[in-house]
Design a protein around this motif. Structure first.
Motif, PDB file in Angstrom:
ATOM      1  N   GLY A 160      -3.212  90.689 -20.881  1.00 48.45           N
ATOM      2  CA  GLY A 160      -3.723  90.064 -19.640  1.00 48.45           C
ATOM      3  C   GLY A 160      -3.636  88.155 -19.202  1.00 48.45           C
ATOM      4  N   ILE A 161      -3.715  88.414 -18.251  1.00 51.47           N
ATOM      5  CA  ILE A 161      -3.599  87.144 -17.424  1.00 51.47           C
ATOM      6  C   ILE A 161      -4.862  86.592 -17.011  1.00 51.47           C
ATOM      7  CG2 ILE A 161      -2.493  84.970 -16.116  1.00 51.47           C
ATOM      8  CD1 ILE A 161      -0.144  87.103 -15.839  1.00 51.47           C
ATOM      9  N   GLY A 162      -5.477  84.968 -16.973  1.00 49.19           N
ATOM     10  CA  GLY A 162      -6.464  84.842 -17.011  1.00 49.19           C
ATOM     11  C   GLY A 162      -6.327  83.655 -15.649  1.00 49.19           C
ATOM     12  N   MET A 163      -6.469  83.364 -14.639  1.00 45.89           N
ATOM     13  CA  MET A 163      -6.839  81.820 -14.495  1.00 45.89           C
ATOM     14  C   MET A 163      -7.588  81.675 -13.537  1.00 45.89           C
ATOM     15  SD  MET A 163      -3.826  81.577 -11.423  1.00 45.89           S
ATOM     16  CE  MET A 163      -4.635  81.601  -9.639  1.00 45.89           C
ATOM     17  N   GLY A 164      -8.056  80.181 -13.501  1.00 47.29           N
ATOM     18  CA  GLY A 164      -9.014  79.341 -12.840  1.00 47.29           C
ATOM     19  C   GLY A 164      -8.263  79.016 -11.731  1.00 47.29           C
ATOM     20  N   THR A 165      -8.952  78.385 -10.743  1.00 44.83           N
ATOM     21  CA  THR A 165      -9.057  77.924  -9.709  1.00 44.83           C
ATOM     22  C   THR A 165      -9.107  77.106  -8.424  1.00 44.83           C
ATOM     23  OG1 THR A 165      -7.269  78.580  -7.156  1.00 44.83           O
ATOM     24  CG2 THR A 165      -8.576  80.130  -8.122  1.00 44.83           C
ATOM     25  N   PRO A 166      -9.150  76.769  -7.660  1.00 48.53           N
ATOM     26  CA  PRO A 166      -9.867  75.659  -6.736  1.00 48.53           C
ATOM     27  C   PRO A 166     -10.355  76.570  -5.694  1.00 48.53           C
ATOM     28  CG  PRO A 166      -8.296  74.170  -7.475  1.00 48.53           C
ATOM     29  CD  PRO A 166      -7.934  75.534  -8.151  1.00 48.53           C
ATOM     30  N   GLY A 167     -11.276  76.332  -4.838  1.00 46.04           N
ATOM     31  CA  GLY A 167     -11.178  77.227  -3.670  1.00 46.04           C
ATOM     32  C   GLY A 167     -12.649  78.095  -4.169  1.00 46.04           C
TER      33      GLY A 167
END
Length: 325
Positions: free
Chosen positions: A68-75
């Motif tokens: 899978g893909i993991g993503m950290g994002t602002p907001g």
């Protein structure tokens, strides 16, 4: 086919960092893109999609091998629905259907979380946290963020606000914070907070100091300059650093008293001051912490630097139960 690869993404206001990792957490490839925030940030998700698909082809990596893909994002991240809103440094003011868009275009499951939480997971898994289950991460940058890990999992709280350590009150009725409250840690231990303290201290100080002279002359002063001058034994700069360390020691002690973690890890740009800052924070931590937690909790510096976000994002994917229908 064995699913033995993870994709981690650290989405920032200037750069998007990517990595392909093994499920054990070894980075095999990494690359980055400039974040295009033009046109209300509408290019960001398409750029991410194109880059993932391109690099899977480039490295001849079969999608069946990617867990899978993991993503950290602002907001503000809605973890259940995979959406983001209020990421103003990305020019995202409206709701963004990030997970739906990326999953549809890559045919891979995506797990999202806040960028500070993602960095916390990275340090816990592959950095200074030594993969221990009880870890707190504090990041000192333009603001102060953090992530709380209990029993190996992030604590999100009722509406996702757990881990907002920058808004612990360390000086009642002190500097006003962007959150509207007064005396938050962010206003004293962030890069901007350090400069604010320096300016106030300089106004009251009557002795000789290069830092005071710079401020009085209207020269640009940064947190790095304050720490560099303190290392050169500038008296005023050292007084500022001592005050920053006092507030950080107070905050870390209170966090330790509540959560009893094995470690509290300090990262971010301000932490580049290294042991010069850490030793002073530890001194105040020992003074304020409850004895049982004081003996158990270690206050440490982060180890992963700019890679913390992609490691943590990969950890999100590794531990996710999400699968595509």
């Amino acid at each position: 086919m064995v699913k033995d690869k993870l994709i981690g993404i650290d989405l920032g206001g200037t750069t998007i960092k990517f990595a392909i990792l093994t499920v054990e957490g070894e980075i095999q490839q990494k690359w980055s893109l400039r974040t295009n925030i033009l046109d209300e940030g509408t290019h960001i998700v398409p750029d991410i999609i194109e880059s993932i698909n391109h690099h899977l082809d480039l490295y001849q990596l079969d999608r069946e091998r990617v867990l899978g893909i993991g993503m950290g994002t602002p907001g503000t991240v809605d973890i259940e629905n995979g959406t983001v809103q209020g990421a103003f440094n990305l020019n995202w003011s409206n709701l963004q259907t990030v997970r739906q868009d990326i999953e549809t275009a890559t045919s891979l499951p995506l797990t999202l979380d806040n960028d500070a939480n993602s960095a916390a997971l990275g340090e816990q898994w592959r950095g200074a946290g030594n993969n221990e289950p009880e870890v707190v991460f504090i990041t000192l940058g333009t603001g102060v963020g953090g992530g709380l890990i209990n029993e190996g999992k992030l604590i999100h709280g009722l509406n996702g606000a757990a881990g907002e350590v920058g808004h612990i009150i360390v000086q009642p009725y002190g500097y006003q914070c962007t959150c509207g409250n007064y005396g938050c840690l962010e206003q004293y231990a962030s890069a901007t907070g350090v400069v604010h303290l320096a300016q106030d201290f300089a106004e009251e100080y009557v002795g000789t100091s290069k830092l005071k002279a710079m401020i009085d002359n209207g020269e640009e002063v940064t947190s790095k300059i304050v720490f560099d001058l303190a290392k050169e034994d500038d008296y005023l700069a050292n007084e500022v650093v001592n005050k920053v360390a006092y507030y950080l020691g107070l905050a870390t002690a209170n966090i330790a008293n509540i959560l009893n973690p094995s470690s509290i890890i300090i990262g971010g740009g301000v932490s580049a001051a290294g042991n010069f800052l850490l030793e002073r924070v530890q001194k105040n931590f020992f003074e304020f912490a409850f004895k049982t937690t004081r003996d158990a909790t270690k206050v440490k510096l982060a180890e992963l630097g700019n890679d913390a976000g992609v490691y943590g994002a990969a950890s999100l994917a590794k531990n996710s139960k999400r699968v595509l229908a």
